[in-house]
Write a protein that holds these residues in place. Sequence first.
Motif, PDB file in Angstrom:
ATOM      1  N   GLU A  43      -0.068   6.506   7.740  1.00  0.00           N
ATOM      2  CA  GLU A  43       0.203   5.939   9.065  1.00  0.00           C
ATOM      3  C   GLU A  43      -0.712   4.761   9.362  1.00  0.00           C
ATOM      4  O   GLU A  43      -0.288   3.732   9.889  1.00  0.00           O
ATOM      5  N   LYS A  44      -1.973   4.951   9.008  1.00  0.00           N
ATOM      6  CA  LYS A  44      -2.961   3.910   9.242  1.00  0.00           C
ATOM      7  C   LYS A  44      -2.576   2.623   8.492  1.00  0.00           C
ATOM      8  O   LYS A  44      -2.651   1.521   9.040  1.00  0.00           O
ATOM      9  N   ALA A  45      -2.138   2.812   7.240  1.00  0.00           N
ATOM     10  CA  ALA A  45      -1.761   1.654   6.423  1.00  0.00           C
ATOM     11  C   ALA A  45      -0.541   0.951   7.009  1.00  0.00           C
ATOM     12  O   ALA A  45      -0.490  -0.279   7.079  1.00  0.00           O
ATOM     13  N   GLU A  46       0.438   1.745   7.454  1.00  0.00           N
ATOM     14  CA  GLU A  46       1.653   1.150   8.027  1.00  0.00           C
ATOM     15  C   GLU A  46       1.310   0.351   9.286  1.00  0.00           C
ATOM     16  O   GLU A  46       1.812  -0.761   9.497  1.00  0.00           O
ATOM     17  N   ALA A  47       0.457   0.925  10.126  1.00  0.00           N
ATOM     18  CA  ALA A  47       0.056   0.234  11.358  1.00  0.00           C
ATOM     19  C   ALA A  47      -0.658  -1.080  11.028  1.00  0.00           C
ATOM     20  O   ALA A  47      -0.436  -2.106  11.683  1.00  0.00           O
ATOM     21  N   THR A  48      -1.492  -1.039   9.990  1.00  0.00           N
ATOM     22  CA  THR A  48      -2.209  -2.244   9.577  1.00  0.00           C
ATOM     23  C   THR A  48      -1.250  -3.304   9.066  1.00  0.00           C
ATOM     24  O   THR A  48      -1.416  -4.500   9.330  1.00  0.00           O
ATOM     25  N   LYS A  49      -0.237  -2.869   8.349  1.00  0.00           N
ATOM     26  CA  LYS A  49       0.759  -3.811   7.832  1.00  0.00           C
ATOM     27  C   LYS A  49       1.467  -4.525   8.982  1.00  0.00           C
ATOM     28  O   LYS A  49       1.668  -5.737   8.938  1.00  0.00           O
ATOM     29  N   VAL A  50       1.833  -3.750   9.998  1.00  0.00           N
ATOM     30  CA  VAL A  50       2.517  -4.338  11.152  1.00  0.00           C
ATOM     31  C   VAL A  50       1.592  -5.327  11.864  1.00  0.00           C
ATOM     32  O   VAL A  50       1.980  -6.446  12.201  1.00  0.00           O
ATOM     33  N   LYS A  51       0.342  -4.903  12.057  1.00  0.00           N
ATOM     34  CA  LYS A  51      -0.612  -5.708  12.808  1.00  0.00           C
ATOM     35  C   LYS A  51      -0.925  -7.032  12.103  1.00  0.00           C
ATOM     36  O   LYS A  51      -1.071  -8.072  12.743  1.00  0.00           O
ATOM     37  N   THR A  52      -1.044  -6.995  10.784  1.00  0.00           N
ATOM     38  CA  THR A  52      -1.502  -8.174  10.042  1.00  0.00           C
ATOM     39  C   THR A  52      -0.362  -8.965   9.410  1.00  0.00           C
ATOM     40  O   THR A  52      -0.554 -10.104   8.998  1.00  0.00           O
ATOM     41  N   GLY A  53       0.810  -8.332   9.287  1.00  0.00           N
ATOM     42  CA  GLY A  53       1.897  -8.974   8.558  1.00  0.00           C
ATOM     43  C   GLY A  53       1.638  -9.023   7.062  1.00  0.00           C
ATOM     44  O   GLY A  53       2.320  -9.742   6.322  1.00  0.00           O
ATOM     45  N   MET A  54       0.637  -8.283   6.610  1.00  0.00           N
ATOM     46  CA  MET A  54       0.314  -8.234   5.178  1.00  0.00           C
ATOM     47  C   MET A  54       0.719  -6.873   4.614  1.00  0.00           C
ATOM     48  O   MET A  54       0.902  -5.924   5.356  1.00  0.00           O
ATOM     49  N   LYS A  55       0.852  -6.810   3.285  1.00  0.00           N
ATOM     50  CA  LYS A  55       1.164  -5.522   2.659  1.00  0.00           C
ATOM     51  C   LYS A  55      -0.033  -4.951   1.932  1.00  0.00           C
ATOM     52  O   LYS A  55      -0.047  -3.790   1.549  1.00  0.00           O
TER      53      LYS A  55
ATOM     54  N   THR B  30       0.813  -1.223   0.000  1.00  0.00           N
ATOM     55  CA  THR B  30       0.000   0.000   0.000  1.00  0.00           C
ATOM     56  C   THR B  30       0.845   1.271   0.000  1.00  0.00           C
ATOM     57  O   THR B  30       1.792   1.393   0.782  1.00  0.00           O
ATOM     58  N   ALA B  31       0.491   2.211  -0.869  1.00  0.00           N
ATOM     59  CA  ALA B  31       1.088   3.546  -0.841  1.00  0.00           C
ATOM     60  C   ALA B  31      -0.021   4.537  -0.468  1.00  0.00           C
ATOM     61  O   ALA B  31      -1.094   4.123  -0.044  1.00  0.00           O
ATOM     62  N   ASP B  32       0.233   5.804  -0.639  1.00  0.00           N
ATOM     63  CA  ASP B  32      -0.753   6.814  -0.263  1.00  0.00           C
ATOM     64  C   ASP B  32      -0.853   7.851  -1.377  1.00  0.00           C
ATOM     65  O   ASP B  32      -0.346   8.963  -1.257  1.00  0.00           O
ATOM     66  N   PRO B  33      -1.515   7.485  -2.482  1.00  0.00           N
ATOM     67  CA  PRO B  33      -1.481   8.337  -3.681  1.00  0.00           C
ATOM     68  C   PRO B  33      -2.113   9.710  -3.499  1.00  0.00           C
ATOM     69  O   PRO B  33      -1.718  10.658  -4.165  1.00  0.00           O
ATOM     70  N   LEU B  34      -3.083   9.842  -2.600  1.00  0.00           N
ATOM     71  CA  LEU B  34      -3.745  11.149  -2.437  1.00  0.00           C
ATOM     72  C   LEU B  34      -3.188  11.950  -1.264  1.00  0.00           C
ATOM     73  O   LEU B  34      -3.620  13.061  -1.015  1.00  0.00           O
ATOM     74  N   GLU B  35      -2.248  11.353  -0.527  1.00  0.00           N
ATOM     75  CA  GLU B  35      -1.779  11.942   0.736  1.00  0.00           C
ATOM     76  C   GLU B  35      -2.993  12.289   1.602  1.00  0.00           C
ATOM     77  O   GLU B  35      -3.178  13.413   2.048  1.00  0.00           O
ATOM     78  N   PHE B  36      -3.797  11.263   1.815  1.00  0.00           N
ATOM     79  CA  PHE B  36      -5.117  11.421   2.430  1.00  0.00           C
ATOM     80  C   PHE B  36      -5.021  11.546   3.948  1.00  0.00           C
ATOM     81  O   PHE B  36      -4.334  10.765   4.612  1.00  0.00           O
ATOM     82  N   LYS B  37      -5.733  12.545   4.439  1.00  0.00           N
ATOM     83  CA  LYS B  37      -5.821  12.712   5.897  1.00  0.00           C
ATOM     84  C   LYS B  37      -7.273  12.912   6.283  1.00  0.00           C
ATOM     85  O   LYS B  37      -8.001  13.633   5.624  1.00  0.00           O
ATOM     86  N   ASP B  38      -7.690  12.266   7.357  1.00  0.00           N
ATOM     87  CA  ASP B  38      -9.014  12.560   7.911  1.00  0.00           C
ATOM     88  C   ASP B  38      -8.859  12.982   9.366  1.00  0.00           C
ATOM     89  O   ASP B  38      -7.742  13.240   9.828  1.00  0.00           O
ATOM     90  N   SER B  39      -9.957  13.041  10.100  1.00  0.00           N
ATOM     91  CA  SER B  39      -9.902  13.574  11.461  1.00  0.00           C
ATOM     92  C   SER B  39      -9.028  12.715  12.372  1.00  0.00           C
ATOM     93  O   SER B  39      -8.544  13.181  13.397  1.00  0.00           O
ATOM     94  N   LYS B  40      -8.849  11.428  11.967  1.00  0.00           N
ATOM     95  CA  LYS B  40      -8.082  10.537  12.841  1.00  0.00           C
ATOM     96  C   LYS B  40      -6.610  10.449  12.472  1.00  0.00           C
ATOM     97  O   LYS B  40      -5.847   9.743  13.111  1.00  0.00           O
TER      98      LYS B  40
END
Lengths: 317, 278
Positions: free
Chosen positions: B91-103, B76-86
Amino acid sequence: MNLDFEKNAPEIEEKIAELTKQKATDPNAKVDDQIVGLKKELDKVLKEAYAHLTPWQTVQVARHPNRPLLRDYIAGMCGEFIELHGDRCFGDDKGIIGGFATIADSHVMIIGHQKGKNLEDNVKSNFGMATPEGYRKALRLMKLAEKFKIPIITFIDTPGAYPGADAEARGQAEAIARNLTEMSQLEVPVIVVVTGEGGSGGALGIGVGDVILMLSNSVYSVISPEGCASILWRDGSKAPEAAEALKITANSLFKLGIVDEIIPEPIGGAHRDYDGTLQAVKQALLKHLNILRRVSERKLVDRRFEKYCRIGRFKHR
Amino acid sequence: MGWFRKKEKPQEVVTEKKDLWTICPSCKAHVYKDEWDKNFSVCPQCNFHDKINWKERMDILLDPGTFREINDNVSTADPLEFKDSKGSYAEKAEATKVKTGMKEAVITGRGKIHGIRVVMAVMDFRFLGGSLASGTGEKILLASEYALRHKYPYIVVSASGGARMHEGIISLMQMAKTCAGVARLKKMGIPYISILTDPTTGGVSASFATMGDINIAEPKALIGFAGRRVIEETIKQKLPDDFQTAEYVLDHGFIDQIVNRKEMKNFLYKVLRYWKAK
Ligand SMILES: [Zn+2]
């Protein structure tokens, strides 16, 4: 609809209309200079207002009730239109219309969303939200165009596919998916024009093509800004922020490589100048019809496949 | 077994007991974790098929030791440099990668089903709700192209809430991209089997997931296009409980069979035998 970023443009327009009326009843009224002056002022105000629209303001323009609709384009652009009805399965959706049409010397198949100009029409067409019957009619007409070897032009202007229980029962998902699948293999040119709202899967369901054109004040998004805001911000009123983050304007989508060409709208938006808008769309269509006409059937399909293969940004590691 | 769980249970389960029991998300029955796992995360009480991860899915469907992952470097990359209130999507994608061991939200590869070579794509709901975005679309397409080149049947197991908002229109376009791959399989006569699991909705149901030569669903899986709440707001009516279930879409003609997880591998094998059979 109140577009507050237009500043005093509506008042100036009102004054111009008043003076023009005065002139019509009294040809000797000395108002010409005043009208010319006001028109200049109006141009200036509108140019400034529309030069730096925020994405959320653009959404308001894209949804403007006076924006030209597909039937306006057909009436103003096409020498002939032979409407074709029905999906041959269940019904005839009024949210997507289509048929044979001529544009200058070109014979084409035109298919697109049709919103309504008034409440009565909007009830018939579900505000341009198509049912499975709409997508199936669209596919039937595309296959017909392929058989007749004429190009297909689709017009996109929808808030999204109709989210009704009956639409689910008759396979809204399947209808859209089938169009995406079949459109990727059509052996005739497909030109897509986003004229207003490009609402998610409901838009894409007739939006797979060789060239994607977008009017300068139209938008195209994976989800409505309101929907995105209520999910990711947990607050629907944050739609302006979501509109910004989602990159839904013609300029953003052009930069992302999703849209191939932006068709500039006349000063003050398409809702102010039908003639100017229709002519601009017509010229863009004729240009691309001319280019695509020279591409062989096989090459068209191969190129379209490659075009969609390239869409996506990820890391390799 | 039934009598045992039907007994009244305290609403609050003490901590040490929690490790022993799994509470069925559907019927709320308390099941021994051991029993739950041995039953492939299927509730022995109500037959609800709970979500499982990609590895568990591959283990259930493929012959032991035959799975070989392909395109495992798409991340996963971040093509839109997307940010929401959280915060930011990156960052969210990186955390998910660590948590799941998936890319990304899908794992693709080849393997065998009772000796028949197949190409598999398995979506994993743990990775951002199995959402469809650049990396997911790329892997699903590359796997279908791999199947096309090698003339192996293609099997996709969907578990997804739909397109990933954080990649905007690029996510939407993955619907067209994946379907373009499916179209090529159809053209070349390569079998494509779609397995719809809980949930398969939105942009995934409206693209490759409903386009199988054969569409199979797991029991009680949520399958549909628009969200229940949106529909209820639109039609101003309450929807019945079975609306958008596997049973409902079977009844409406959009899937071929509902197959239990335990029988899925054998079902796939039986169907694939008909391909090129004399
Ligand atoms: Zn249960």
